[in-house]
Design a protein around this motif. Structure first.
Motif, PDB file in Angstrom:
ATOM      1  N   PRO A 180      -8.880  -2.779  41.762  1.00  0.00           N
ATOM      2  CA  PRO A 180      -9.089  -1.723  42.938  1.00  0.00           C
ATOM      3  C   PRO A 180      -9.936  -0.347  43.264  1.00  0.00           C
ATOM      4  O   PRO A 180     -11.548  -0.461  43.241  1.00  0.00           O
ATOM      5  N   THR A 181      -9.852   0.409  43.948  1.00  0.00           N
ATOM      6  CA  THR A 181     -10.480   0.784  44.955  1.00  0.00           C
ATOM      7  C   THR A 181     -10.469   1.980  44.382  1.00  0.00           C
ATOM      8  O   THR A 181     -11.043   2.890  43.860  1.00  0.00           O
ATOM      9  N   LEU A 182      -9.248   2.711  43.661  1.00  0.00           N
ATOM     10  CA  LEU A 182      -8.907   3.376  42.542  1.00  0.00           C
ATOM     11  C   LEU A 182      -9.646   3.739  41.485  1.00  0.00           C
ATOM     12  O   LEU A 182     -10.410   2.785  40.842  1.00  0.00           O
ATOM     13  N   ASN A 183     -10.216   4.321  41.069  1.00  0.00           N
ATOM     14  CA  ASN A 183     -11.176   4.222  39.685  1.00  0.00           C
ATOM     15  C   ASN A 183     -10.391   4.134  38.139  1.00  0.00           C
ATOM     16  O   ASN A 183      -9.170   5.809  37.706  1.00  0.00           O
ATOM     17  N   VAL A 184      -9.546   2.826  37.998  1.00  0.00           N
ATOM     18  CA  VAL A 184      -8.602   2.878  37.175  1.00  0.00           C
ATOM     19  C   VAL A 184      -9.053   1.590  35.698  1.00  0.00           C
ATOM     20  O   VAL A 184     -10.009   0.826  36.155  1.00  0.00           O
ATOM     21  N   LYS A 185      -9.007   1.784  34.885  1.00  0.00           N
ATOM     22  CA  LYS A 185      -9.130   1.339  33.500  1.00  0.00           C
ATOM     23  C   LYS A 185      -8.336  -0.169  33.641  1.00  0.00           C
ATOM     24  O   LYS A 185      -7.311  -0.134  33.436  1.00  0.00           O
ATOM     25  N   LEU A 186      -9.307  -1.464  33.889  1.00  0.00           N
ATOM     26  CA  LEU A 186      -8.604  -2.147  33.395  1.00  0.00           C
ATOM     27  C   LEU A 186      -8.261  -2.681  32.315  1.00  0.00           C
ATOM     28  O   LEU A 186      -8.689  -2.109  30.991  1.00  0.00           O
ATOM     29  N   PRO A 187      -6.823  -3.036  32.232  1.00  0.00           N
ATOM     30  CA  PRO A 187      -6.532  -3.371  30.710  1.00  0.00           C
ATOM     31  C   PRO A 187      -6.622  -4.383  29.832  1.00  0.00           C
ATOM     32  O   PRO A 187      -7.019  -4.983  30.288  1.00  0.00           O
ATOM     33  N   GLU A 188      -6.277  -3.685  28.296  1.00  0.00           N
ATOM     34  CA  GLU A 188      -7.110  -4.636  27.974  1.00  0.00           C
ATOM     35  C   GLU A 188      -6.155  -5.873  27.676  1.00  0.00           C
ATOM     36  O   GLU A 188      -7.104  -7.272  27.480  1.00  0.00           O
ATOM     37  N   ASP A 189      -4.882  -6.474  28.675  1.00  0.00           N
ATOM     38  CA  ASP A 189      -4.668  -7.383  28.302  1.00  0.00           C
ATOM     39  C   ASP A 189      -4.584  -8.221  29.511  1.00  0.00           C
ATOM     40  O   ASP A 189      -3.933  -8.914  29.493  1.00  0.00           O
ATOM     41  N   LEU A 190      -5.805  -7.897  29.910  1.00  0.00           N
ATOM     42  CA  LEU A 190      -6.054  -8.471  31.930  1.00  0.00           C
ATOM     43  C   LEU A 190      -6.550  -9.758  31.251  1.00  0.00           C
ATOM     44  O   LEU A 190      -7.219 -10.207  30.406  1.00  0.00           O
ATOM     45  N   ASP A 191      -6.402 -10.207  32.792  1.00  0.00           N
ATOM     46  CA  ASP A 191      -6.357 -11.975  32.471  1.00  0.00           C
ATOM     47  C   ASP A 191      -7.402 -12.139  32.214  1.00  0.00           C
ATOM     48  O   ASP A 191      -9.021 -10.985  33.069  1.00  0.00           O
ATOM     49  N   PRO A 192      -7.883 -12.740  31.311  1.00  0.00           N
ATOM     50  CA  PRO A 192      -9.598 -13.204  30.786  1.00  0.00           C
ATOM     51  C   PRO A 192     -10.059 -13.590  31.716  1.00  0.00           C
ATOM     52  O   PRO A 192     -11.491 -13.307  31.740  1.00  0.00           O
TER      53      PRO A 192
END
Length: 424
Positions: A324-336
C-alpha cells in the motif's frame, strides 16, 4: 512497511484512436502485465467500479501511444498506471490533469504526504496519485542457511559473504545454487541500476566507468562463478526457487511471491547484499494519472478513488505483492508469504547502510536503450569475459550520447546536474 517503438506501433495507435470511442473507461497500465496479475486486476481489484477496460502495455509502447494521442489531440485512454519515471515525461509535456483535490482527500485518508509529494514530479500540482509500491529482495530456501558463512547475518549480508555462501553451497551440492532473473523478460537491468552500481560506486550514471565500477564488475565475476548458467533463461525467480533449481535468488517481490506464499515455511527473505558504498536498493512507486483530453475523466477519477481505498490496497498487497501507499497496518491474517516479503522490505529500508536508487527519470521512450547499456555491459563482461575497462569505455560512450540526446538530468543516488547527467 508494516505501516504502511516503431512505425508499426505508432500506426496501430493512430488506428486505435481513429476508431469510435468505446463506452468503457480505458485504463492503460505498464504495471501488473503478466496474465495472472492482469486477471487479478480485472476480476478482483476493479470489481464493482464500473465498466473498465484494463489494457497492459510494455513501457516503450506506452510512451509511443501516449505521445501519439497527445500530438493528434484525439484520446482513447482515460486513465494510466505507470512507474514514477514513466509518468515524468508526460508531466514534462503538460499532458496530465492536475489531481490536487484527490490528493487532499487521500492525505486526509492516511496517505503520507511524503509519498503524495512524489506524485508532484517536482511541479506545483499533483501529477499522479501513488498507487502501489514495491522493491526487490533476496529469498533463500531454508536448507541453504546451513551453508551460510559463520557469523553471517542474512539481513546484513555483504557481497563477500554472498560469494562465500555460494561457494559453500556449490561445494556441498555440486551445482551453482544462486539465481538471477537475467532472461529476456527478467528485471536484471534494475539489479544493475538499483543495487549493483549504487553499492559499489555510490551512483548509476556519473560513476558508470570509474575505478570503483571496474572493481565492482570484478567482484561480480567472482560471484557469477556460483550463479547457475540457467539464469540467462529466467524471467521470474519464483519458478526455479519452487522447483529447487536454485537455493538463493534476487528478484522483484511480485516475482517471488507465488513461491513464497505457496510454502512460506520453506523460505527466508532478506535484503540484497551491501558493497563498499552501502546497501543499494530501488523503491518502486507506481502511480495513477489522468491524461489531458481523457474521454472519461469522471470514470478515471472513480477508479483512482477505488484503487486507493484501504481494502483494495490491502487486497493488492495480498494478491499481487505490491504494498500500500496508504499508511495502513497489514492485517494479522495476511498471507504468510506476503508477510515475509514485507519483513524483508522493512529490513531493507531500515538498514543502517541503505542507499536509495530511484528509477530513471527523464529518459522518455529511451528507457529500453538505457537498460540495454547495462545489460550489454553484463553480457560482454560476465558472459563473454571481455576486458572490463574496454567494455566500460565503449558502453560509457553510448550512455553519454543517450543522456545528451534525452537531456535527462541526474537522479538519486547520483549528485544533481544542471544539464544532462554526465558520465565521468
Amino acid at each position: 512497511m508494516k505501516r504502511i517503438v516503431s512505425f508499426g506501433i505508432l500506426a496501430s495507435t493512430v488506428l486505435a484512436f481513429a476508431s469510435p470511442v468505446l463506452a468503457q473507461t480505458i485504463f492503460v497500465s505498464t504495471q501488473l502485465r503478466p496474465i495472472e496479475e492482469a486477471t487479478v486486476v480485472r476480476e478482483e481489484l476493479l470489481q464493482d467500479v464500473g465498466d473498465v477496460d484494463y489494457v497492459v502495455e510494455e513501457p516503450p509502447q506506452f510512451a509511443v501511444r501516449m505521445e501519439a494521442e497527445r500530438q493528434a489531440g484525439k484520446h482513447t485512454v482515460s486513465l494510466v498506471g505507470a512507474l514514477h519515471g514513466e509518468l515524468s515525461p508526460l508531466a514534462d509535456k503538460n499532458a496530465l490533469e492536475p489531481l490536487d483535490d484527490l490528493a487532499k482527500k487521500l492525505a486526509a485518508g492516511g496517505m503520507p504526504q511524503a509519498v503524495l509529494d512524489l506524485g508532484k514530479l517536482g511541479k506545483p500540482n499533483q501529477q499522479y496519485i501513488p498507487w502501489m509500491q514495491a522493491t526487490y529482495v533476496m529469498a533463500a530456501r531454508k536448507e541453504a542457511l546451513q551453508y551460510l558463512p559463520a557469523g553471517t547475518d542474512v539481513n546484513a549480508l555483504s557481497y563477500d559473504q554472498l560469494i562465500e555462501w555460494g561457494k559453500k553451497m556449490q561445494e556441498a551440492t555440486g551445482q551453482p545454487q544462486i539465481g538471477f532473473p537475467a532472461g529476456p523478460k527478467g528485471l536484471m537491468a534494475r539489479y544493475f541500476q538499483g543495487y549493483f552500481y549504487p553499492s559499489f560506486t555510490g551512483g548509476v550514471v556519473r560513476t558508470f566507468q570509474g575505478a570503483e565500477a571496474a572493481a565492482g564488475w570484478e567482484k561480480l565475476k567472482a560471484l557469477w562463478a556460483f550463479v547457475t548458467p540457467n539464469s540467462t533463461n529466467y524471467d521470474f525467480m519464483q519458478e526455479p526457487l519452487a522447483a529447487g533449481e536454485v537455493m538463493v535468488a534476487w528478484d522483484h517481490i511480485a516475482r517471488l511471491k507465488n513461491a513464497i506464499s505457496a510454502s512460506p515455511d520453506d523460505y527466508v527473505v532478506f535484503p540484497a547484499p551491501s558493497g563498499p558504498k552501502g546497501r543499494g536498493y530501488m523503491p518502486v512507486v507506481a502511480g495513477l494519472a489522468i491524461p489531458k483530453g481523457s474521454p472519461d475523466k469522471a470514470g478515471a477519477t472513480k477508479v483512482i478513488e477505488h484503487l486507493t481505498t484501504p481494502d483494495v490496497q490491502l487486497m493488492t498487497a495480498s494478491r499481487v505483492g505490491f504494498f500500500p501507499t496508504l499508511n495502513v497496518k497489514l492485517p494479522e491474517d495476511l498471507d504468510p508469504g506476503v508477510a515475509l516479503l514485507a519483513g524483508a522490505v522493512t529490513a531493507t529500508q531500515t538498514s543502517k547502510d541503505a542507499l536509495i536508487s530511484l528509477l530513471p527519470v527523464g529518459l522518455g521512450d529511451k528507457g529500453g536503450e538505457f537498460n540495454k547499456v547495462y545489460m550489454d555491459a553484463f553480457q560482454r563482461i560476465i558472459l563473454r569475459n571481455e576486458p572490463v575497462g574496454d567494455v566500460l569505455k565503449a558502453q560509457a560512450a553510448t550512455l553519454t550520447k543517450l543522456m545528451a540526446d534525452t537531456k535527462a538530468r541526474c537522479w538519486a543516488p547520483d549528485a544533481r546536474s544542471d544539464g544532462p547527467c554526465p558520465v565521468q
